[in-house]
Design a protein around this motif. Structure first.
Motif, PDB file in Angstrom:
ATOM      1  N   TRP A 153      60.796   3.882  12.337  1.00 49.31           N
ATOM      2  CA  TRP A 153      61.186   3.078  11.175  1.00 49.31           C
ATOM      3  C   TRP A 153      62.582   3.446  10.675  1.00 49.31           C
ATOM      4  O   TRP A 153      63.131   2.774   9.799  1.00 49.31           O
ATOM      5  N   ALA A 154      63.191   4.464  11.260  1.00 50.16           N
ATOM      6  CA  ALA A 154      64.557   4.822  10.875  1.00 50.16           C
ATOM      7  C   ALA A 154      65.553   3.741  11.274  1.00 50.16           C
ATOM      8  O   ALA A 154      66.675   3.695  10.765  1.00 50.16           O
ATOM      9  N   SER A 155      65.153   2.854  12.186  1.00 51.55           N
ATOM     10  CA  SER A 155      66.058   1.794  12.641  1.00 51.55           C
ATOM     11  C   SER A 155      66.089   0.591  11.712  1.00 51.55           C
ATOM     12  O   SER A 155      66.909  -0.309  11.904  1.00 51.55           O
ATOM     13  N   LEU A 156      65.217   0.567  10.706  1.00 47.18           N
ATOM     14  CA  LEU A 156      65.266  -0.536   9.742  1.00 47.18           C
ATOM     15  C   LEU A 156      66.637  -0.557   9.060  1.00 47.18           C
ATOM     16  O   LEU A 156      67.186   0.498   8.741  1.00 47.18           O
ATOM     17  N   PRO A 157      67.196  -1.736   8.797  1.00 46.52           N
ATOM     18  CA  PRO A 157      68.507  -1.803   8.144  1.00 46.52           C
ATOM     19  C   PRO A 157      68.564  -1.035   6.830  1.00 46.52           C
ATOM     20  O   PRO A 157      69.556  -0.358   6.541  1.00 46.52           O
ATOM     21  N   VAL A 158      67.507  -1.113   6.013  1.00 46.01           N
ATOM     22  CA  VAL A 158      67.539  -0.433   4.726  1.00 46.01           C
ATOM     23  C   VAL A 158      67.517   1.085   4.898  1.00 46.01           C
ATOM     24  O   VAL A 158      68.041   1.819   4.062  1.00 46.01           O
ATOM     25  N   VAL A 159      66.903   1.558   5.984  1.00 53.50           N
ATOM     26  CA  VAL A 159      66.828   2.995   6.232  1.00 53.50           C
ATOM     27  C   VAL A 159      68.121   3.495   6.877  1.00 53.50           C
ATOM     28  O   VAL A 159      68.690   4.510   6.459  1.00 53.50           O
ATOM     29  N   ASP A 160      68.564   2.778   7.896  1.00 61.05           N
ATOM     30  CA  ASP A 160      69.833   3.091   8.553  1.00 61.05           C
ATOM     31  C   ASP A 160      69.934   4.570   8.903  1.00 61.05           C
ATOM     32  O   ASP A 160      70.929   5.239   8.622  1.00 61.05           O
ATOM     33  N   ASP A 161      68.876   5.085   9.497  1.00 56.63           N
ATOM     34  CA  ASP A 161      68.788   6.471   9.950  1.00 56.63           C
ATOM     35  C   ASP A 161      68.608   7.480   8.810  1.00 56.63           C
ATOM     36  O   ASP A 161      68.534   8.680   9.060  1.00 56.63           O
ATOM     37  N   GLY A 162      68.530   7.010   7.566  1.00 56.69           N
ATOM     38  CA  GLY A 162      68.327   7.917   6.437  1.00 56.69           C
ATOM     39  C   GLY A 162      66.862   8.181   6.192  1.00 56.69           C
ATOM     40  O   GLY A 162      66.315   7.769   5.151  1.00 56.69           O
ATOM     41  N   LEU A 163      66.207   8.848   7.117  1.00 62.16           N
ATOM     42  CA  LEU A 163      64.778   9.110   7.033  1.00 62.16           C
ATOM     43  C   LEU A 163      64.504  10.578   7.339  1.00 62.16           C
ATOM     44  O   LEU A 163      65.005  11.134   8.319  1.00 62.16           O
ATOM     45  N   ALA A 164      63.700  11.208   6.483  1.00 61.04           N
ATOM     46  CA  ALA A 164      63.243  12.574   6.709  1.00 61.04           C
ATOM     47  C   ALA A 164      61.756  12.632   6.402  1.00 61.04           C
ATOM     48  O   ALA A 164      61.281  11.941   5.490  1.00 61.04           O
ATOM     49  N   PHE A 165      61.020  13.418   7.161  1.00 60.78           N
ATOM     50  CA  PHE A 165      59.593  13.565   6.874  1.00 60.78           C
ATOM     51  C   PHE A 165      59.054  14.851   7.473  1.00 60.78           C
ATOM     52  O   PHE A 165      59.675  15.459   8.355  1.00 60.78           O
ATOM     53  N   SER A 166      57.893  15.238   6.985  1.00 66.09           N
ATOM     54  CA  SER A 166      57.172  16.392   7.516  1.00 66.09           C
ATOM     55  C   SER A 166      55.683  16.153   7.333  1.00 66.09           C
ATOM     56  O   SER A 166      55.249  15.696   6.272  1.00 66.09           O
ATOM     57  N   VAL A 167      54.913  16.428   8.377  1.00 62.84           N
ATOM     58  CA  VAL A 167      53.455  16.276   8.346  1.00 62.84           C
ATOM     59  C   VAL A 167      52.846  17.584   8.818  1.00 62.84           C
ATOM     60  O   VAL A 167      53.165  18.069   9.913  1.00 62.84           O
ATOM     61  N   VAL A 168      51.973  18.175   7.997  1.00 63.86           N
ATOM     62  CA  VAL A 168      51.410  19.498   8.292  1.00 63.86           C
ATOM     63  C   VAL A 168      49.888  19.431   8.296  1.00 63.86           C
ATOM     64  O   VAL A 168      49.270  18.880   7.371  1.00 63.86           O
ATOM     65  N   ASP A 169      49.267  19.978   9.320  1.00 66.99           N
ATOM     66  CA  ASP A 169      47.814  20.029   9.450  1.00 66.99           C
ATOM     67  C   ASP A 169      47.247  20.959   8.383  1.00 66.99           C
ATOM     68  O   ASP A 169      47.607  22.140   8.306  1.00 66.99           O
ATOM     69  N   ALA A 170      46.342  20.428   7.546  1.00 71.40           N
ATOM     70  CA  ALA A 170      45.768  21.232   6.467  1.00 71.40           C
ATOM     71  C   ALA A 170      44.858  22.322   6.991  1.00 71.40           C
ATOM     72  O   ALA A 170      44.687  23.363   6.352  1.00 71.40           O
ATOM     73  N   GLY A 171      44.275  22.109   8.150  1.00 70.29           N
ATOM     74  CA  GLY A 171      43.354  23.104   8.692  1.00 70.29           C
ATOM     75  C   GLY A 171      44.036  24.282   9.335  1.00 70.29           C
ATOM     76  O   GLY A 171      43.557  25.421   9.245  1.00 70.29           O
ATOM     77  N   THR A 172      45.160  24.029  10.007  1.00 73.21           N
ATOM     78  CA  THR A 172      45.814  25.084  10.766  1.00 73.21           C
ATOM     79  C   THR A 172      47.175  25.487  10.214  1.00 73.21           C
ATOM     80  O   THR A 172      47.696  26.559  10.541  1.00 73.21           O
ATOM     81  N   GLY A 173      47.782  24.618   9.412  1.00 72.63           N
ATOM     82  CA  GLY A 173      49.132  24.878   8.927  1.00 72.63           C
ATOM     83  C   GLY A 173      50.204  24.499   9.932  1.00 72.63           C
ATOM     84  O   GLY A 173      51.396  24.706   9.679  1.00 72.63           O
ATOM     85  N   ASP A 174      49.797  23.948  11.077  1.00 70.03           N
ATOM     86  CA  ASP A 174      50.758  23.554  12.105  1.00 70.03           C
ATOM     87  C   ASP A 174      51.520  22.302  11.687  1.00 70.03           C
ATOM     88  O   ASP A 174      50.949  21.385  11.082  1.00 70.03           O
ATOM     89  N   VAL A 175      52.801  22.252  12.031  1.00 69.59           N
ATOM     90  CA  VAL A 175      53.604  21.057  11.794  1.00 69.59           C
ATOM     91  C   VAL A 175      53.291  20.054  12.897  1.00 69.59           C
ATOM     92  O   VAL A 175      53.479  20.345  14.089  1.00 69.59           O
ATOM     93  N   LEU A 176      52.816  18.871  12.522  1.00 66.94           N
ATOM     94  CA  LEU A 176      52.426  17.861  13.493  1.00 66.94           C
ATOM     95  C   LEU A 176      53.547  16.863  13.773  1.00 66.94           C
ATOM     96  O   LEU A 176      53.591  16.273  14.853  1.00 66.94           O
ATOM     97  N   ALA A 177      54.410  16.645  12.809  1.00 63.61           N
ATOM     98  CA  ALA A 177      55.516  15.705  12.980  1.00 63.61           C
ATOM     99  C   ALA A 177      56.596  16.068  11.970  1.00 63.61           C
ATOM    100  O   ALA A 177      56.291  16.450  10.840  1.00 63.61           O
ATOM    101  N   GLN A 178      57.849  15.936  12.398  1.00 67.14           N
ATOM    102  CA  GLN A 178      58.928  16.264  11.474  1.00 67.14           C
ATOM    103  C   GLN A 178      60.216  15.572  11.887  1.00 67.14           C
ATOM    104  O   GLN A 178      60.433  15.268  13.053  1.00 67.14           O
TER     105      GLN A 178
END
Length: 468
Positions: free
Chosen positions: A90-115
């Motif tokens: 979704w960073a390719s959307l014109p409104v985003v224009d590569d201005g996207l940051a995110f982090s997803v962390v597994d609550a059970g393990t604390g592992d980073v699943l996506a960033q």
């Protein structure tokens, strides 16, 4: 505002079973709306509830026996690389224009699943309220109440603030009647009224910039206020610039209506020590936190930050309150093992997220929220219940409403944020394979005229976590 006993029982049951029986925890938590899932009762609110009192979520709850088929996790686990790729697309959307940051962390393990740019400190907007909530819940049990007193001595009634900026007119009237009765019992028929606002230093925060009281965004923090200092009862309507003084003026009028003659001007002075007094109490702090997160109340969020400073023995100025929350969150981050580099640029300048100077990395917010959802930190798990649900409640009631994101309604919980050029969402969600995650998403750098498109982009990114 208080939760019904049955709700408390179900929610407590869900949390207790987390460690022992993860699948049952998920089912019970979903059924009781302790966190998002396919069993959430989809009773949509009409939008954010705006008001100075904490607002409970009036959703109908299903009993487990009323559900024929509980949800079953997908057979294939969600692959981290695939999740990261789908969210990043979704960073390719014109409104985003590569201005996207995110982090997803597994609550059970604390592992980073996506960033993506997860350790870049960005403007958090109102998702900062999650950190303020975490800070105050680390310092208080949530059962505490804020006390407003009136002392009566030598013909002077002094209204004494104790931090309650959520006073209603009726509560203030009740205190005035009690004070008048006490004065009458002391043989007084004529009194003067004063007020003591020394509980907090408080006041206007210069870091708010143009987002202060003049724009209707927030009331300067004070030791007391009526209806949060909302002069017309509207969340973004005109705000009192002297909430304690305005409350005292109204209190003096109510004392007069209670049968006493009030003379002289209402002035600020210290309350006499050990004087006879009467008092009233706020709702518990837990309910003020709940209200703050549900409707994104800037005034009560700043109040909570000042309470953190008070508990830590630090200055109760706006700058002191922000510093106290930041210190508390740095301590929490250290306990969670958040990488030190993710904290290098952390900077908090208020407790509500109104300041454009605030900087928070998504990695920090997602780690905190994953810990909230883990069931391992009882002091913070209230946040899990308090944040809005996509398409159903609070500031998310009118989000996730297009054909591509509608299926994610009820499945994502999140605290929204928007501040010119930054659209944010941070909260908890359940992946299709049954894993619970904490997440933080920021779209940044867009033109303010594209705010709605930016919010919709955030919804699309978050929907990727919960849709197959």
């Amino acid at each position: 505002m208080a939760l019904r006993a049955s709700e408390r029982i179900w929610r407590t049951t869900a949390i207790v079973m987390c460690a022992a029986v993860p699948t049952s925890f998920y089912v019970l938590g979903d059924l009781t709306d302790a966190f998002p899932g396919v069993l959430t009762v989809r009773t949509v609110e009409e939008g954010p509830k705006a008001g100075p009192r904490a607002v409970a979520e009036e959703w109908e709850r299903l009993a487990p026996e009323d559900v024929l088929t509980p949800p079953s996790p997908a057979s294939a686990p969600v692959e981290s690389a695939d999740l990261e790729e789908r969210m990043a697309s979704w960073a390719s959307l014109p409104v985003v224009d590569d201005g996207l940051a995110f982090s997803v962390v597994d609550a059970g393990t604390g592992d980073v699943l996506a960033q993506r740019s997860s350790e870049t400190a960005l403007v958090p907007a109102s998702t900062l309220k999650l950190l303020t909530a975490a800070a105050v819940l680390r310092q208080y049990s949530g059962d505490e109440v804020l006390t407003t007193r009136a002392t009566v001595q030598d013909g002077v009634i002094t209204l004494v603030g104790g931090g309650d900026m959520t006073l209603s007119e009726e509560e203030l009237r009740d205190l005035a009647v009690q004070a008048a009765e006490l004065a009458t019992a002391q043989g007084e028929g004529t009194v003067q009224v004063a007020y003591d606002d020394s509980y907090f230093v408080g006041g206007h925060n210069e870091a708010w910039g143009n987002n202060g009281a003049a724009g209707g965004w927030v009331t300067p923090t004070a030791s007391l206020a009526v209806d949060g200092g909302w002069l017309d009862g509207q969340q973004y309507g005109p705000k009192s610039t002297d909430p304690a003084g305005d409350a005292a003026e109204r209190f003096a009028q109510l004392v007069g209506e209670a049968g006493l003659e009030v003379t002289g001007e209402v002035g600020e002075r210290p309350a006499p020590e050990a004087a006879p007094s009467v008092e009233i109490h706020s709702e518990p702090l837990a309910e003020i936190v709940r209200h703050t997160l549900l409707i994104s109340d800037n005034t009560t969020s700043e109040l909570l930050a000042h309470l953190v400073a008070l508990a830590r023995g630090e200055a109760t100025t706006p700058a002191g309150a922000a510093a106290a929350v930041e210190a508390e969150i740095r301590e929490l981050a250290a306990e969670l093992g958040v990488p030190a580099e993710a904290l290098d640029a952390l900077a908090l300048h208020d407790g509500s997220g109104l300041s454009r100077q605030n900087r928070v990395p998504p990695a920090l917010l997602s780690a905190v929220l994953a810990q909230v959802a883990s069931g391992e930190v009882p002091t913070l798990e209230q946040i899990l219940f308090d944040i809005p649900v996509a398409g159903l409640s609070g500031t998310l009631a009118e989000r996730f409403d297009d054909e591509d994101t509608r299926a994610a309604s009820g499945l994502v919980r999140g605290k929204t944020g928007y501040l010119g050029g930054a659209a944010t969402l941070a909260g908890v969600a359940v992946l299709p394979d049954g894993r619970t995650v904490g997440y933080s998403i920021v779209v940044h750098g867009f033109d303010g005229a594209d705010a709605e498109a930016a919010r919709a982009a955030v919804d699309h990114v978050s929907a990727e976590m919960v849709l197959p």
